[in-house]
Design an enzyme around this catalytic site. Structure first.
Site, PDB file in Angstrom:
ATOM      1  N   LYS A 177       0.831  -1.203   0.000  1.00  0.00           N
ATOM      2  CA  LYS A 177       0.000   0.000   0.000  1.00  0.00           C
ATOM      3  C   LYS A 177       0.872   1.262   0.000  1.00  0.00           C
ATOM      4  O   LYS A 177       2.103   1.170   0.064  1.00  0.00           O
ATOM      5  CB  LYS A 177      -0.951  -0.047   1.200  1.00  0.00           C
ATOM      6  CG  LYS A 177      -1.880  -1.284   1.185  1.00  0.00           C
ATOM      7  CD  LYS A 177      -2.932  -1.210   0.106  1.00  0.00           C
ATOM      8  CE  LYS A 177      -3.616  -2.529  -0.235  1.00  0.00           C
ATOM      9  NZ  LYS A 177      -4.274  -3.274   0.805  1.00  0.00           N
TER      10      LYS A 177
HETATM   11  C1  LIG Z   1      -5.298  -4.387   1.191  1.00  0.00           C
HETATM   12  C2  LIG Z   1      -6.787  -4.255   1.250  1.00  0.00           C
HETATM   13  C3  LIG Z   1      -7.534  -4.583   2.395  1.00  0.00           C
HETATM   14  C4  LIG Z   1      -6.914  -5.258   3.575  1.00  0.00           C
HETATM   15  O1  LIG Z   1      -5.827  -4.590   4.086  1.00  0.00           O
HETATM   16  P1  LIG Z   1      -4.882  -5.360   5.127  1.00  0.00           P
HETATM   17  O2  LIG Z   1      -4.160  -4.240   5.803  1.00  0.00           O
HETATM   18  O3  LIG Z   1      -3.980  -6.229   4.312  1.00  0.00           O
HETATM   19  O4  LIG Z   1      -5.749  -6.128   6.046  1.00  0.00           O
HETATM   20  C5  LIG Z   1      -8.875  -4.325   2.399  1.00  0.00           C
HETATM   21  N1  LIG Z   1      -9.504  -3.803   1.331  1.00  0.00           N
HETATM   22  C6  LIG Z   1      -8.837  -3.488   0.206  1.00  0.00           C
HETATM   23  C7  LIG Z   1      -9.582  -2.897  -0.928  1.00  0.00           C
HETATM   24  C8  LIG Z   1      -7.469  -3.737   0.133  1.00  0.00           C
HETATM   25  O5  LIG Z   1      -6.812  -3.471  -0.996  1.00  0.00           O
END
Ligand SMILES: *Cc1c(COP(=O)(O)O)cnc(C)c1O
Length: 385
Positions: free
Chosen positions: A184
């Protein structure tokens, strides 16, 4: 062809961040503590929000925001099929029924004009996802939610730094969940946070994230903490560690620079790929916005490319270029087909995207020459002159 594998994503971790992690490790306090508190203060400042709760992941954030709804059997949450599975999984885990609305063919975001027909007496919340860091059209969405008395839980996992009509996602509205997974826009290893302006909701999430203890019990072994706590409700264990926050403290100030570089690279991809019949780019909405470019994810046109998306990904891998698949439409997974009767044909836009989308390499430390390699590998694969 270069021998070095180019990943589709790679976090940028500064020397200062590494030093901070080491300082945390030697400090004697490595789980939730002063660094998490400081990181939360920085997040509150960044979002100009009264509450930012650091958690072990964005999935934990979705889980807690949805758990706070205290859903009864049959209660419904409206969301998009073009998302990561966690969005729907957490609705199911908290006792809700996921109700899906198709996305716009070009932006990949929830088609807000189709929302009202999905709302009924059982609807509790709307859960939009700002896909790739492109904001959903929130004004009409919030107007509809207000009209029907619904909560809005924004899955902002891709959207730290995204702006909608000049306002930062997380600085207005109901509740937003951000992810700090390594792919991210900023990372704490694993991690996430919930941002809200609702005091009651923040209190509930604070309780649920740490066993349902009546106070932030992390300091109960310290000088000022009391050794007693009460359990108010059975809770989860979704706290963030200081080791993670040590990274976050150095990632957050770097975010703007990260997005600037992501944007440069995204615009350069658009320029380099302009006129290629093999690709259709993600569309741009009319309203003012800032795309945070978590992903650069065009759609492959299989006829012009002479191959489908999976063959493209394989071909790129053989040329030492990593790509990503974000995402296959969630309603097509076996659990969702079997339990909710979803089938191919239900959400044609999402399915067309699901079949053709691919994430090209994009990360702040990526060089123009890396990007040139991506284009060269593609040209070779497509046999472009
Ligand atoms: C990455 C992601 C999540 C989950 O995030 P984590 O921190 O890995 O639990 C939820 N929704 C979307 C759209 C994502 O891309």
């Amino acid at each position: 062809m270069s021998d070095e594998f180019l990943p589709f994503s790679r976090p940028s971790i500064s020397r200062a961040a590494i030093d901070e992690v080491v300082a945390c490790l030697v400090s004697g306090w490595i789980t939730t503590g002063p660094r998490v508190k400081k990181f939360e203060d920085e997040l509150k400042r960044y979002f100009n929000a009264p509450h930012a709760l650091a958690l072990s992941s964005a999935t934990a954030g979705l889980h807690l925001a949805l758990a706070a709804l205290e859903m009864k059997p049959g209660d419904e949450v409206i969301t998009t099929p073009m998302t990561f599975a966690a969005t729907l999984n957490t609705i199911v885990l908290t006792g809700g029924k996921p109700v899906l609305v198709d996305v716009e063919a070009d932006t990949y975001n929830l088609d807000v004009s189709q929302l009202s027909k999905a709302i009924n007496k059982r609807t509790r919340a709307i859960l939009p996802v700002h896909f790739a860091g492109l904001p959903v059209d929130l004004d009409p969405l919030y107007a509809l939610a207000a009209q029907h008395g619904l909560r809005v839980i924004e899955d902002a996992a891709h959207a730290i730094g995204t702006e909608y009509k000049g306002k930062r996602i997380g600085s207005f509205g109901d509740v937003q969940i951000f992810s700090f997974h390594p792919n991210k826009n900023i990372t704490t290893g694993e991690g996430g946070c919930v941002v809200t302006r609702d005091d009651k909701l923040a209190e509930k999430i604070a309780l649920l994230r740490f066993h349902g203890m009546d106070r932030e019990a992390w300091n109960r072994f310290g000088k000022t903490g009391s050794q007693h706590y009460e359990i108010i409700t059975p809770g989860y264990k979704y706290n963030m560690m200081d080791i993670q926050a040590a990274l976050g403290l150095h990632q957050l100030p770097a975010l703007d620079g990260f997005i600037k570089r992501r944007t440069e690279l995204a615009l350069r991809y658009q320029k380099l790929l302009a006129g290629w019949p093999q690709w259709t780019m993600q569309g741009t909405p009319q309203y003012a916005h800032r795309h945070a470019w978590h992903l650069f994810a065009p759609l492959i046109n299989p006829e012009a490319a002479g191959m489908d998306r999976d063959a493209f990904m394989q071909g790129m891998k053989e040329r030492n270029i990593g790509t990503g698949l974000h995402y296959r439409a969630v309603h097509l997974y076996p659990y969702y087909r079997e339990h909710y009767g979803f089938k191919r044909g239900d959400f044609p836009h999402a399915e067309a995207i699901s079949d053709r989308i691919v994430s090209l390499p994009l990360f702040p430390d990526m060089r123009d020459t890396d990007q040139d390699r991506v284009i060269a590998a593609m040209s070779d694969l497509f046999k472009r002159k």
